[in-house]
Write a protein that holds these residues in place. Structure first.
Motif, PDB file in Angstrom:
ATOM      1  N   UNK A 174      -4.503   7.999  -2.606  1.00  0.00           N
ATOM      2  CA  UNK A 174      -4.219   9.535  -3.170  1.00  0.00           C
ATOM      3  C   UNK A 174      -5.027  10.591  -2.150  1.00  0.00           C
ATOM      4  N   UNK A 175      -4.258  11.283  -1.549  1.00  0.00           N
ATOM      5  CA  UNK A 175      -4.638  12.189  -0.484  1.00  0.00           C
ATOM      6  C   UNK A 175      -4.318  13.578  -0.815  1.00  0.00           C
ATOM      7  N   UNK A 176      -5.327  14.535  -0.709  1.00  0.00           N
ATOM      8  CA  UNK A 176      -4.803  15.970  -0.975  1.00  0.00           C
ATOM      9  C   UNK A 176      -5.558  16.921   0.207  1.00  0.00           C
ATOM     10  N   UNK A 178      -5.893   8.251  10.491  1.00  0.00           N
ATOM     11  CA  UNK A 178      -6.412   7.564   9.316  1.00  0.00           C
ATOM     12  C   UNK A 178      -5.321   7.102   8.338  1.00  0.00           C
ATOM     13  N   UNK A 179      -4.330   7.935   8.292  1.00  0.00           N
ATOM     14  CA  UNK A 179      -3.155   7.696   7.346  1.00  0.00           C
ATOM     15  C   UNK A 179      -2.373   6.511   7.750  1.00  0.00           C
ATOM     16  N   UNK A 180      -2.242   6.380   9.217  1.00  0.00           N
ATOM     17  CA  UNK A 180      -1.555   5.274   9.723  1.00  0.00           C
ATOM     18  C   UNK A 180      -2.310   4.236   9.577  1.00  0.00           C
ATOM     19  N   UNK A 181      -3.741   3.927   9.716  1.00  0.00           N
ATOM     20  CA  UNK A 181      -4.542   2.938   9.616  1.00  0.00           C
ATOM     21  C   UNK A 181      -4.562   2.693   8.107  1.00  0.00           C
ATOM     22  N   UNK A 182      -4.506   3.501   7.304  1.00  0.00           N
ATOM     23  CA  UNK A 182      -4.242   3.131   5.851  1.00  0.00           C
ATOM     24  C   UNK A 182      -2.992   2.372   5.403  1.00  0.00           C
ATOM     25  N   UNK A 211       5.719  12.177   7.143  1.00  0.00           N
ATOM     26  CA  UNK A 211       6.291  10.842   7.157  1.00  0.00           C
ATOM     27  C   UNK A 211       5.337   9.784   6.703  1.00  0.00           C
ATOM     28  N   UNK A 212       4.208  10.025   6.853  1.00  0.00           N
ATOM     29  CA  UNK A 212       3.192   8.855   6.634  1.00  0.00           C
ATOM     30  C   UNK A 212       2.746   8.760   4.928  1.00  0.00           C
ATOM     31  N   UNK A 213       3.284   9.688   4.225  1.00  0.00           N
ATOM     32  CA  UNK A 213       3.380   9.591   2.780  1.00  0.00           C
ATOM     33  C   UNK A 213       4.361   9.222   2.141  1.00  0.00           C
ATOM     34  N   UNK A 214       4.076   8.313   1.021  1.00  0.00           N
ATOM     35  CA  UNK A 214       5.348   7.939   0.374  1.00  0.00           C
ATOM     36  C   UNK A 214       5.888   8.954  -0.330  1.00  0.00           C
ATOM     37  N   UNK A 237       0.878  -1.322   0.124  1.00  0.00           N
ATOM     38  CA  UNK A 237       0.123   0.022  -0.061  1.00  0.00           C
ATOM     39  C   UNK A 237       0.900   1.275  -0.043  1.00  0.00           C
ATOM     40  N   UNK A 238       0.791   2.061  -0.775  1.00  0.00           N
ATOM     41  CA  UNK A 238       1.351   3.460  -1.074  1.00  0.00           C
ATOM     42  C   UNK A 238       0.616   4.473  -0.695  1.00  0.00           C
ATOM     43  N   UNK A 239       0.798   5.757  -0.339  1.00  0.00           N
ATOM     44  CA  UNK A 239       0.248   6.720   0.047  1.00  0.00           C
ATOM     45  C   UNK A 239       0.621   7.978  -0.901  1.00  0.00           C
ATOM     46  N   UNK A 240       0.097   8.594  -1.774  1.00  0.00           N
ATOM     47  CA  UNK A 240       0.475   9.737  -2.453  1.00  0.00           C
ATOM     48  C   UNK A 240      -0.198  11.286  -1.804  1.00  0.00           C
TER      49      UNK A 240
END
Length: 226
Positions: A132-134, A93-97, A150-153, A26-29
């Protein structure tokens, strides 16, 4: 991770997002930038192009505090400012994702007509590889927002011609119910104060996305502060 490049072509941005989706796990942009720059529109473009099995858009706007709470705190006239969001909840939420799970995670969305957060309205299935979070404050260097980066790739910064951005911001507020005079006052008093606050974050972005002034759809995004 791409560092300090400037990209204008949507095809190149889509290729980068596809690489993230294909990287495994899982990646978060993150997509940051000033109000009205086109963050939500770019995120929606990428998510739509990749398809729901590969990417889901999760906006920071879902963590707006509800108007009833802003009124209680005396912050309703500051709606969209950093302190009018649940920054800690967003980071949680980002940590959970990022945590591997076999369960669907339900994220909050934002109703543009009512300008209110909507709990549990955005499902993120466990097998979707890219989130993808903005939002404005992904790169804001303050105690409440600092845990987000730090939670975003990777985190991109969206930039748009200032005159175009301001005009679209004003038009957006008019579209959602303000008079033009009220919209102009809000933009110059509130939105632009937020834009100045987050401006240093551009230097911390991995990629700068410069949208041409004639880019269709840019800046038509979500709520105040989007």
């Amino acid at each position: 991770m791409i560092r300090r490049q400037t990209v204008r072509q949507h095809s190149r941005l889509l290729a980068l997002a596809r690489q993230s989706a294909d990287a495994g796990g899982r990646r978060i942009l993150g997509i940051a930038g000033p109000p009205g720059a086109g963050k939500s529109t770019l995120a929606a473009f990428l998510a739509d192009a990749l398809g729901p099995s590969r990417a889901v858009q999760v906006p920071m706007d879902g963590f707006h505090l509800a108007d009833v709470e802003l009124r209680r705190l005396g912050l309703l006239d500051r709606k969209g400012a950093p302190e009018t969001f649940d920054a800690h909840g967003y980071a949680a939420l980002l940590r959970r994702l990022r945590t591997p799970s076999s369960e669907t995670v339900y994220a909050p969305g934002f109703d543009r007509e009512w300008e209110q957060p909507v709990a549990g309205s955005l499902p993120v299935p466990p097998d979707v590889p890219l989130v993808i979070t903005e939002g404005n404050y992904l790169l804001l260097d303050s105690p409440e927002w600092r845990p987000v980066r730090p939670l975003l790739d990777a985190c991109w910064w969206v930039s748009l011609d200032e005159d175009v951005r301001l005009r679209r911001l004003i038009d957006r507020h008019v579209r959602y119910g303000k008079s033009r005079a009220e919209a102009e006052s809000w933009v110059h008093r509130s939105d632009e104060a937020n834009a100045r606050l987050i401006a240093p974050g551009r230097e911390a972005a991995d990629l700068v996305v410069e949208l041409p002034p004639g880019e269709h759809g840019a800046g038509t995004g979500r709520a105040p502060g989007a």
